[in-house]
Each structure stands twice: as C-alpha cells, then as structure tokens.
Design a protein around this motif. Structure first.
Motif, PDB file in Angstrom:
ATOM      1  N   PRO A  14      -0.676  -7.581   7.655  1.00  0.00           N
ATOM      2  CA  PRO A  14      -0.212  -7.487   6.432  1.00  0.00           C
ATOM      3  C   PRO A  14      -0.230  -8.302   5.305  1.00  0.00           C
ATOM      4  N   SER A  15      -0.526  -9.611   5.559  1.00  0.00           N
ATOM      5  CA  SER A  15      -0.984 -10.515   4.514  1.00  0.00           C
ATOM      6  C   SER A  15      -2.356 -10.118   3.936  1.00  0.00           C
ATOM      7  N   TYR A  16      -3.271  -9.579   4.649  1.00  0.00           N
ATOM      8  CA  TYR A  16      -4.554  -9.354   4.031  1.00  0.00           C
ATOM      9  C   TYR A  16      -4.281  -7.716   3.031  1.00  0.00           C
ATOM     10  N   LEU A  17      -3.294  -7.029   3.616  1.00  0.00           N
ATOM     11  CA  LEU A  17      -3.281  -5.638   2.956  1.00  0.00           C
ATOM     12  C   LEU A  17      -2.368  -6.249   1.668  1.00  0.00           C
ATOM     13  N   LYS A  18      -1.534  -6.991   1.522  1.00  0.00           N
ATOM     14  CA  LYS A  18      -0.959  -7.704   0.312  1.00  0.00           C
ATOM     15  C   LYS A  18      -1.902  -7.757  -0.739  1.00  0.00           C
ATOM     16  N   LYS A  19      -2.985  -8.486  -0.405  1.00  0.00           N
ATOM     17  CA  LYS A  19      -4.027  -9.072  -1.358  1.00  0.00           C
ATOM     18  C   LYS A  19      -4.672  -7.924  -2.108  1.00  0.00           C
ATOM     19  N   ILE A  20      -4.916  -6.643  -1.293  1.00  0.00           N
ATOM     20  CA  ILE A  20      -5.539  -5.533  -1.891  1.00  0.00           C
ATOM     21  C   ILE A  20      -4.592  -4.902  -2.518  1.00  0.00           C
ATOM     22  N   MET A  21      -3.547  -4.705  -2.125  1.00  0.00           N
ATOM     23  CA  MET A  21      -2.294  -3.835  -2.845  1.00  0.00           C
ATOM     24  C   MET A  21      -1.996  -4.619  -4.258  1.00  0.00           C
ATOM     25  N   ARG A  22      -1.935  -5.897  -4.214  1.00  0.00           N
ATOM     26  CA  ARG A  22      -1.711  -6.632  -5.216  1.00  0.00           C
ATOM     27  C   ARG A  22      -2.831  -6.182  -6.466  1.00  0.00           C
ATOM     28  N   LYS A  23      -4.063  -6.293  -6.148  1.00  0.00           N
ATOM     29  CA  LYS A  23      -5.212  -5.882  -6.992  1.00  0.00           C
ATOM     30  C   LYS A  23      -4.939  -4.404  -7.555  1.00  0.00           C
ATOM     31  N   LEU A  24      -4.413  -3.770  -6.645  1.00  0.00           N
ATOM     32  CA  LEU A  24      -4.248  -2.198  -7.349  1.00  0.00           C
ATOM     33  C   LEU A  24      -3.150  -2.115  -8.127  1.00  0.00           C
ATOM     34  N   VAL A  25      -2.031  -3.010  -7.837  1.00  0.00           N
ATOM     35  CA  VAL A  25      -0.639  -2.909  -8.752  1.00  0.00           C
ATOM     36  C   VAL A  25      -1.063  -3.537 -10.105  1.00  0.00           C
ATOM     37  N   VAL A  26      -1.730  -4.698 -10.112  1.00  0.00           N
ATOM     38  CA  VAL A  26      -2.119  -5.446 -11.328  1.00  0.00           C
ATOM     39  C   VAL A  26      -2.941  -4.375 -11.985  1.00  0.00           C
ATOM     40  N   LYS A  27      -3.514  -3.492 -11.673  1.00  0.00           N
ATOM     41  CA  LYS A  27      -4.568  -2.750 -12.401  1.00  0.00           C
ATOM     42  C   LYS A  27      -3.693  -1.275 -12.760  1.00  0.00           C
ATOM     43  N   ASN A  28      -2.586  -1.277 -12.349  1.00  0.00           N
ATOM     44  CA  ASN A  28      -1.724   0.016 -12.673  1.00  0.00           C
ATOM     45  C   ASN A  28      -2.275   1.252 -12.037  1.00  0.00           C
ATOM     46  N   ILE A  29      -2.778   1.031 -10.965  1.00  0.00           N
ATOM     47  CA  ILE A  29      -3.281   2.313  -9.832  1.00  0.00           C
ATOM     48  C   ILE A  29      -2.221   2.736  -9.042  1.00  0.00           C
ATOM     49  N   ILE A  30      -1.540   1.668  -8.531  1.00  0.00           N
ATOM     50  CA  ILE A  30      -0.284   1.941  -7.643  1.00  0.00           C
ATOM     51  C   ILE A  30       0.904   0.898  -8.064  1.00  0.00           C
ATOM     52  N   ARG A  31       1.949   1.481  -7.743  1.00  0.00           N
ATOM     53  CA  ARG A  31       3.201   0.550  -7.962  1.00  0.00           C
ATOM     54  C   ARG A  31       4.235   0.453  -6.757  1.00  0.00           C
ATOM     55  N   SER A  32       4.751  -0.680  -6.873  1.00  0.00           N
ATOM     56  CA  SER A  32       5.559  -1.098  -5.617  1.00  0.00           C
ATOM     57  C   SER A  32       7.080  -0.659  -5.984  1.00  0.00           C
ATOM     58  N   VAL A  33       7.709  -0.549  -4.897  1.00  0.00           N
ATOM     59  CA  VAL A  33       9.210  -0.198  -4.740  1.00  0.00           C
ATOM     60  C   VAL A  33       9.819  -1.093  -3.880  1.00  0.00           C
ATOM     61  N   PRO A  34      10.318  -2.013  -4.217  1.00  0.00           N
ATOM     62  CA  PRO A  34      11.232  -3.065  -3.486  1.00  0.00           C
ATOM     63  C   PRO A  34      12.361  -2.545  -2.774  1.00  0.00           C
ATOM     64  N   GLY A  35      12.850  -3.300  -1.634  1.00  0.00           N
ATOM     65  CA  GLY A  35      13.755  -2.914  -0.847  1.00  0.00           C
ATOM     66  C   GLY A  35      13.533  -2.396   0.429  1.00  0.00           C
ATOM     67  N   ASN A  36      14.872  -2.125   1.119  1.00  0.00           N
ATOM     68  CA  ASN A  36      14.537  -1.790   2.501  1.00  0.00           C
ATOM     69  C   ASN A  36      13.880  -0.517   2.940  1.00  0.00           C
ATOM     70  N   ASN A  37      14.039   0.371   1.865  1.00  0.00           N
ATOM     71  CA  ASN A  37      13.208   1.823   1.815  1.00  0.00           C
ATOM     72  C   ASN A  37      12.138   1.805   0.866  1.00  0.00           C
ATOM     73  N   GLY A  38      11.622   0.608   0.596  1.00  0.00           N
ATOM     74  CA  GLY A  38      10.571   0.268  -0.656  1.00  0.00           C
ATOM     75  C   GLY A  38       9.003   0.658   0.137  1.00  0.00           C
ATOM     76  N   GLY A  39       8.196   0.466  -0.823  1.00  0.00           N
ATOM     77  CA  GLY A  39       6.895   0.917  -0.347  1.00  0.00           C
ATOM     78  C   GLY A  39       5.868   0.936  -1.516  1.00  0.00           C
ATOM     79  N   PHE A  40       5.068   2.000  -1.647  1.00  0.00           N
ATOM     80  CA  PHE A  40       4.149   2.344  -2.674  1.00  0.00           C
ATOM     81  C   PHE A  40       4.049   3.588  -2.943  1.00  0.00           C
ATOM     82  N   PHE A  41       3.949   3.862  -4.425  1.00  0.00           N
ATOM     83  CA  PHE A  41       3.814   5.047  -4.755  1.00  0.00           C
ATOM     84  C   PHE A  41       2.216   4.996  -5.696  1.00  0.00           C
ATOM     85  N   LEU A  42       1.436   6.188  -5.970  1.00  0.00           N
ATOM     86  CA  LEU A  42       0.465   6.043  -7.046  1.00  0.00           C
ATOM     87  C   LEU A  42       0.996   5.645  -8.421  1.00  0.00           C
TER      88      LEU A  42
END
Length: 162
Positions: A39-67
């Motif tokens: 999970p820690s390694y995945l966060k690094k990749i996901m962060r790069k994609l979020v910063v470039k507005n390719i994906i977005r994160s949804v916080p919370g218990n039922n959160g996750g990621f969308f394009l």
C-alpha cells in the motif's frame, strides 16, 4: 531511454479505473492486491496520478479512486509524464566538449548541438505519437469492443498462484 516499472503499474491502475463500475470508487486495497504491491508503494504512484489530474481520490471508509476524466480524454503520454516526469533520450553530459573541446572547440560545440537536436526531434515524435493514443482507444482495441465493459473491481479478489 528506459521507462520504469512504475509506468506499467500506472497503466494497470488506469485500466482498472477505466473499467471500474461508476457507482463505487476503487479502493486502494483492491488495487494493491491486484498489482501485488505494498500500500505504501502504491500511494507513491497514485499521488503522481492525482497531482497530474488523471485520477482523483475520495476520502472516507467507502473511499477510493476514480478517473478525473473519461478514458477518451487521457493520453498515454499524460500517464508517462505523470509517472516518469520529463523524458529525454539523450543525456548530454558535456562529454563531447570534454573529449574534443581542447582541439576543436567550435566543432565540438556544434557537434554537441546537432546531436542534442537530433535526439530532441526524435523525442518529440515519440511524445506526439503517445499523445494521440488515448486510454479508451487502447482498451477498446485490446478488448476488440466498441464500448468499455465495467466491473466492480472491489468485489473481485485476485487468485494468487505461487
């Protein structure tokens, strides 16, 4: 130029998100399990994609990621740029000037410029080709379909074979 394994992982993440059922964000745990990464390694990749507005994160218990945008509006180049940063195939460390500059300074400078420009032109052709390829184009061609299929990847657990 050698691209990293992170790019291949990012492409898999974008593929999962492109086919994720729109009713639920894709949980990072589900992505981590499918990619077999921590999970820690995945966060690094996901962060790069979020910063470039390719994906977005949804916080919370039922959160996750969308394009952040539809797969038709995300190019392969954007994914490469997000994960790899600026990519140049020729490093130009100044070696030409170092080796030949004491004898033929003018020619060494000109040769360095010509070689750098040749690689820069090739890099631009490569970038332009990747900019023309959208995620949707690649997925539809791969699947041989006219429309993307959707799955709730949160509910599908990969079978691990060791």
């Amino acid at each position: 130029m050698k691209l990293t394994k992170g790019l291949e992982q990012a492409v898999c993440i974008i593929t999962l998100l492109s086919t994720q059922d729109s009713g639920a964000p894709l949980a990072s745990d589900a992505i981590s399990e499918r990619l077999l990464v921590s999970p820690s390694y995945l966060k690094k990749i996901m962060r790069k994609l979020v910063v470039k507005n390719i994906i977005r994160s949804v916080p919370g218990n039922n959160g996750g990621f969308f394009l952040a945008r539809s797969p038709e509006r995300i190019s392969l180049f954007e994914i490469v740029a997000a994960v790899e940063g600026e990519t140049n195939s020729y490093p130009n460390s100044g070696l030409i000037k170092q080796v030949f500059g004491d004898i033929r300074k003018e020619a060494a400078e000109k040769g360095e410029t010509i070689l750098t420009e040749a690689f820069s032109a090739a890099d631009q052709v490569w970038k332009d080709a990747l900019k023309k390829q959208t995620v949707a184009d690649l997925l539809l061609e791969t699947l041989g379909r006219d429309e993307l299929p959707y799955t709730n990847w949160n509910e599908i657990t990969p079978e691990l074979h060791f």
